[in-house]
Write an enzyme that holds these catalytic residues in place. Sequence first.
Site, PDB file in Angstrom:
ATOM      1  N   SER A 143     -42.047 -26.799  -4.142  1.00  0.00           N
ATOM      2  CA  SER A 143     -40.560 -28.353  -4.153  1.00  0.00           C
ATOM      3  C   SER A 143     -39.886 -27.536  -5.276  1.00  0.00           C
ATOM      4  CB  SER A 143     -41.486 -29.397  -4.951  1.00  0.00           C
ATOM      5  OG  SER A 143     -40.459 -30.725  -4.946  1.00  0.00           O
ATOM      6  N   TYR A 157     -45.803 -33.636 -11.463  1.00  0.00           N
ATOM      7  CA  TYR A 157     -45.622 -32.838 -10.029  1.00  0.00           C
ATOM      8  C   TYR A 157     -44.595 -31.524 -10.275  1.00  0.00           C
ATOM      9  CZ  TYR A 157     -43.837 -32.177  -5.620  1.00  0.00           C
ATOM     10  OH  TYR A 157     -43.434 -31.930  -4.258  1.00  0.00           O
TER      11      TYR A 157
END
Length: 248
Positions: A143, A157
């Site tokens: 990501s 995350y």
Amino acid sequence: MEQGTTILVTGGSRGIGAETVRLLAAAGHAVCFTYTSRREAAAALAAQLRAQGHRIGFLQVDLADADAAASLLDRMPGDLPPLGGLVNNAGITGPLGGFLETRAATMREVLDVNVLATMLLCQQAARAWVAAGRRGAIVNVSSIAATLGAPGEYVHYAASKAAVEALTVGLAKELAGSGIRVNCVSPGTTLTEIHAAAGEPGRALRVASRIPMGRAAEAVEVAEAIAWLLSPRASYVTGSVLKVAGGL
């Protein structure tokens, strides 16, 4: 990646995973994908692709369970060709919020799914290919949060995805001599259900103004990058982190 083999896609029943499954099947690959809980969606995708003449398998697995992740390759359907490619796409964020309020249980689950399961699957696939003297290709899905940090939303995350990128670079160098390529795709904000799962369904539209291209990605745009990295057209690409992030 060798022809006549199967590609395993984790988290393949929706979003980027489902679009990746469709592209790989359309390119003539046998595909096996995993899902966590949405059996109806998984079965519908498999039925659609089988009706088009593609070889498709699917499995339910909770990748937060290390034992389940470690035994996943042994559970793949026996009527599919041997494994030739792996896409570690499955990932979770946990609820949106500041790091100081993030629960330890959330951090643990995110690390188990995003990092430990990815490591275990990479290890299993590489062991199988080395033992058989076969080439293979792995694409891990990271990501853009790994480089931006995601402050105020999900720092934990972002950290998990930074670990995935480090794993990709190191493993690519370790396995290059065995004919195994390892790469990573780093998507920016993408129109998938991950935002709803994090607690804000409209997040992709809210943050679009921060993106130089002025919009969130469609899931298929990220899937195209994954499919390319698995293909012979990327035969000299390994250890790369490909940003598909609209300029971020």
